[in-house]
Design an enzyme around this catalytic site. Structure first.
Site, PDB file in Angstrom:
ATOM      1  N   LEU A   1       0.735  -1.141   0.133  1.00 33.11           N
ATOM      2  CA  LEU A   1       0.007   0.032   0.023  1.00 33.11           C
ATOM      3  C   LEU A   1       0.884   1.304  -0.054  1.00 33.11           C
ATOM      4  CD1 LEU A   1      -2.816  -0.931   2.922  1.00 33.11           C
ATOM      5  CD2 LEU A   1      -2.479  -1.557   0.192  1.00 33.11           C
TER       6      LEU A   1
ATOM      7  N   LYS B   1       4.114   5.841  11.679  1.00 34.50           N
ATOM      8  CA  LYS B   1       4.311   6.575  13.183  1.00 34.50           C
ATOM      9  C   LYS B   1       2.954   7.251  13.769  1.00 34.50           C
ATOM     10  CE  LYS B   1       7.063  10.147  11.028  1.00 34.50           C
ATOM     11  NZ  LYS B   1       7.260   9.411   9.821  1.00 34.50           N
TER      12      LYS B   1
ATOM     13  N   GLY C   1       8.109   2.924  -0.548  1.00 38.68           N
ATOM     14  CA  GLY C   1       7.328   1.756  -1.324  1.00 38.68           C
ATOM     15  C   GLY C   1       7.987   1.241  -2.570  1.00 38.68           C
TER      16      GLY C   1
ATOM     17  N   GLY D   1      14.749   8.228   4.712  1.00 34.48           N
ATOM     18  CA  GLY D   1      15.188   8.074   3.343  1.00 34.48           C
ATOM     19  C   GLY D   1      14.611   6.573   2.831  1.00 34.48           C
TER      20      GLY D   1
ATOM     21  N   LYS E   1       7.109   9.410  17.625  1.00 30.37           N
ATOM     22  CA  LYS E   1       8.116   8.281  17.834  1.00 30.37           C
ATOM     23  C   LYS E   1       8.445   8.230  19.374  1.00 30.37           C
ATOM     24  CE  LYS E   1      10.171   9.423  13.301  1.00 30.37           C
ATOM     25  NZ  LYS E   1      11.449   9.914  12.540  1.00 30.37           N
TER      26      LYS E   1
ATOM     27  N   ASP F   1       6.425  15.053  14.544  1.00 28.46           N
ATOM     28  CA  ASP F   1       7.075  13.827  14.020  1.00 28.46           C
ATOM     29  C   ASP F   1       7.768  12.990  15.342  1.00 28.46           C
ATOM     30  OD1 ASP F   1       8.241  11.829  11.772  1.00 28.46           O
ATOM     31  OD2 ASP F   1      10.081  12.541  12.917  1.00 28.46           O
TER      32      ASP F   1
ATOM     33  N   GLY G   1      17.076  18.624   0.229  1.00 30.28           N
ATOM     34  CA  GLY G   1      15.986  17.654   0.177  1.00 30.28           C
ATOM     35  C   GLY G   1      15.841  17.054   1.729  1.00 30.28           C
TER      36      GLY G   1
END
Length: 429
Positions: free
Chosen positions: A11, A106, A17, A305, A206, A202, A188
């Protein structure tokens, strides 16, 4: 070796993915040997089916994720779409139709981990999520398996690569926050909208996951105290260096000294240069674990990454497939301790406070009186004055955060205090 392949539904086919699909294809023989049966990519659910996806058979691509997880012949669903919905519904549907789940989500796990674990247990399925916390760094499995016989007291870590890159640049170059953020964006490391990273959301998700596993207690995202790092300045770094410290955005999960409660928090903090976390540079992550028997352990590596995260996903995939072949499931939720999560005010910590004050006699005495009235002991004081204005830097001894917060509020009301330039917690000592 069993010849009938285990079927995997993917998914999401973005950065992570697509890398999962690539590794499944290029390492198919090795994976089969490690699992004891071949694994087959049986379907890929995406939002944009027209996009060319190198190495993926277009016949496997679908926009109907629900139909894919309902097929009944799927053994494992790998969820890397993120967000709350439709991920939550797809995962529970997968359990209902016979599939175990590997997730990197997460936010969902921090919010609804207990319900997802309950659904997995109800249907006799696995829910694995090593990739949800620290990319390629093995952390969840060591906490819930390798340290299962130990008592973990504290988890202290850098769990967001974007913020660590920004703070590292500010430290090493003297750059301001915006300048360092602009560089992170250009390279990036930062999203176009970096809010989730720089405001600590974020890392807080976690922290909730880590605290729950470490302390065998349900900890949700709402239980985690959170401060972002957008107010950290170059002046803060100069002060940190004068103390032999640097500044990191830390996720800190710890037991109270009496063991009766736990806390989870995310905020910028000064840490001594001698602490192992101080040397974590660039976009890397590191987590420091303290336990009764094992002592101090540190886990270090790339925390985000495509390839690092895919590595963690594939590790979970191998474990879940092995369980499937053996007719077993791995460790589920362990929340037997059910410890209360204390508010930030109950945390014992230290403060570094920078004040702009009038440069005249008696100011230091007034400031010291405020600290004494709130039961906060002063460790060091540094004062500089010029042309009727002065800066006063106070570092406290350890005290309840509520007492330290009350002290700061009282200082703001003094006529001789023109402003509180910065407040920074000091950790790692």
């Amino acid at each position: 070796m069993r010849t009938r392949p285990l079927k995997v539904a993917l998914l999401g086919c973005g950065v992570v993915g697509s890398e999962v699909a690539r590794i499944m294809t290029t390492h198919a023989d090795d994976l089969a040997q490690r699992i004891g049966a071949p694994v087959e990519l049986a379907g890929v659910a995406v939002r944009r089916p027209s996009k060319v996806r190198e190495g993926i058979d277009p016949a496997l691509v679908t926009t109907d994720a629900t139909a894919l997880v309902k097929r009944g012949d799927i053994d494992v669903v790998v969820e890397v779409i993120g967000g709350i919905e439709p991920a939550r519904s797809l995962i529970t549907t997968a359990f209902e139709h016979g599939a175990s789940v590997v997730s990197a989500n997460k936010a969902l796990l921090a919010q609804d981990g207990a319900a997802l674990h309950a659904a997995a247990e109800e249907h006799g399925r696995d829910l694995y999520y090593e990739a949800a916390v620290a990319g390629a760094i093995p952390l969840i499995r060591p906490l819930r398996e390798s340290l299962a016989g130990d008592k973990v007291n504290r988890v202290l870590g850098i769990v967001n690569g974007t913020t660590n890159f920004i703070l590292d640049k500010m430290d090493s170059t003297g750059a301001g926050y915006q300048e360092a953020l602009d560089e992170a964006t250009a390279l990036g490391y930062a999203e176009a909208d970096p809010t989730a990273d720089v405001e600590g959301f974020d890392a807080a998700a976690k922290a909730a996951i880590l605290a729950g596993i470490a302390f065998h207690t349900r900890v949700r995202l709402d239980d985690v105290y959170r401060e972002g790092m957008t107010e950290v300045t170059a002046a803060d770094f100069r002060s940190a260096k004068e103390m032999g410290c640097t500044i990191k955005l830390l996720a800190i999960c710890e037991r109270a000294r009496d063991g009766a409660s736990v806390t989870a928090r995310v905020h910028p903090a000064m840490i001594p240069l001698s602490h192992p976390l101080a040397s974590v540079r660039g976009a890397y992550n590191a987590v420091f674990v303290e336990s009764d028997a094992a002592g101090q352990l540190m886990f270090y590596g790339p925390g985000a990454g495509g390839s690092p995260t895919a590595s963690a996903v594939l590790g979970d995939l191998v474990a879940v497939c092995r369980n499937k072949l053996n007719g077993t499931t791995g460790p589920g939720e362990s929340a037997y301790a059910a410890l209360p999560v204390s508010p930030m005010g109950d945390v014992v910590t230290r403060y570094h406070i920078s004040l702009d004050v009038a440069d005249k006699p008696g100011v230091l005495a007034q400031v010291a009186t405020v600290f004494a009235e709130h039961g906060v002991s002063i460790d060091t004081v540094r004062q500089q004055g010029k042309d009727g204005e002065a800066s006063l830097v106070v570092v406290t001894h350890r005290a309840l955060d509520a007492a330290l917060t009350g002290t700061v509020e009282a200082l703001r009301k003094l006529d001789t205090v023109r402003g509180v330039a910065s407040i920074m917690r000091v950790e790692g000592e």
